[in-house]
Design a protein around this motif. Structure first.
Motif, short mmCIF file in Angstrom:
data_model
loop_
_atom_site.label_atom_id
_atom_site.label_comp_id
_atom_site.label_asym_id
_atom_site.label_seq_id
_atom_site.Cartn_x
_atom_site.Cartn_y
_atom_site.Cartn_z
N LEU A 108 -15.84 -1.05 11.35
CA LEU A 108 -14.41 -1.41 11.33
C LEU A 108 -14.22 -2.77 10.66
N GLY A 109 -15.12 -3.71 10.95
CA GLY A 109 -15.06 -5.01 10.30
C GLY A 109 -15.25 -4.90 8.80
N THR A 110 -16.17 -4.03 8.40
CA THR A 110 -16.44 -3.81 6.99
C THR A 110 -15.24 -3.18 6.29
N GLU A 111 -14.62 -2.21 6.95
CA GLU A 111 -13.51 -1.46 6.34
C GLU A 111 -12.18 -2.19 6.42
N SER A 112 -12.03 -3.14 7.34
CA SER A 112 -10.71 -3.71 7.61
C SER A 112 -10.06 -4.36 6.39
N GLU A 113 -10.81 -5.10 5.61
CA GLU A 113 -10.23 -5.76 4.43
C GLU A 113 -9.73 -4.73 3.42
N GLY A 114 -10.51 -3.69 3.19
CA GLY A 114 -10.11 -2.64 2.26
C GLY A 114 -8.91 -1.86 2.76
N VAL A 115 -8.89 -1.57 4.07
CA VAL A 115 -7.73 -0.87 4.64
C VAL A 115 -6.49 -1.73 4.47
N ALA A 116 -6.60 -3.00 4.77
CA ALA A 116 -5.44 -3.90 4.62
C ALA A 116 -4.95 -3.96 3.18
N ALA A 117 -5.88 -4.04 2.23
CA ALA A 117 -5.49 -4.07 0.81
C ALA A 117 -4.84 -2.75 0.40
N ASP A 118 -5.40 -1.64 0.84
CA ASP A 118 -4.83 -0.33 0.49
C ASP A 118 -3.44 -0.16 1.12
N CYS A 119 -3.29 -0.59 2.35
CA CYS A 119 -1.99 -0.50 3.00
C CYS A 119 -0.95 -1.40 2.32
N ALA A 120 -1.37 -2.60 1.91
CA ALA A 120 -0.45 -3.50 1.20
C ALA A 120 -0.01 -2.87 -0.12
N ALA A 121 -0.95 -2.25 -0.81
CA ALA A 121 -0.61 -1.59 -2.09
C ALA A 121 0.34 -0.42 -1.85
N ALA A 122 0.11 0.34 -0.78
CA ALA A 122 0.97 1.49 -0.48
C ALA A 122 2.37 1.03 -0.07
N ALA A 123 2.46 -0.10 0.62
CA ALA A 123 3.76 -0.62 1.07
C ALA A 123 4.56 -1.21 -0.07
N GLY A 124 3.85 -1.69 -1.09
CA GLY A 124 4.51 -2.38 -2.20
C GLY A 124 4.89 -1.43 -3.24
#
Length: 124
Positions: A108-124
């Motif tokens: 989860l720690g490894t994936e969290s940064e990528g998930v956050a970036a992907d979610c930010a891209a999807a929201a924008g």
């Protein structure tokens, strides 16, 4: 490479929308909600891979799936991408003697940064 593109898109999106702080706040809120929901679903799904979930956790995972899977939402796609990316490393860590819960927490720690970036891209 997809992750890098996601980071790049979220940064340019945020920069372009600095003129409207309320829109940026909504984007941030959506991205944070997406990140929280996807990481929670990942943790639950990885735990379910090892053993059945208790009733409350099963309901939480099912609610995420019901809300996102049928319509193939961006959240669901982010979940699928990161679930696939994390399943192998968790299995390897467990095979090497790491506790299942510890392996999930590390992933989860490894994936969290990528998930956050992907979610930010999807929201924008």
């Amino acid at each position: 490479m997809l992750l890098v593109a996601g980071c790049s898109n979220s940064q340019s999106s945020s920069a372009a929308k600095t003129e409207d702080p309320s829109a940026a706040a909504v984007e941030d809120s959506l991205a944070q909600g997406c990140t929280r929901d996807v990481l929670s679903a990942l943790a639950l799904k990885w735990r379910e891979d090892k053993a059945p979930l208790d009733q409350d956790d099963k309901k939480l995972l099912q609610a995420f799936m019901d809300a996102n899977m049928v319509e193939n939402t961006p959240q669901y796609q982010i979940f699928i991408d990161h679930y696939a990316a994390g399943t192998g490393p968790i299995a390897l860590a467990v095979a090497q003697g790491t506790d299942q819960e510890e392996a999930i927490t590390e992933q989860l720690g490894t994936e969290s940064e990528g998930v956050a970036a992907d979610c930010a891209a999807a929201a924008g």
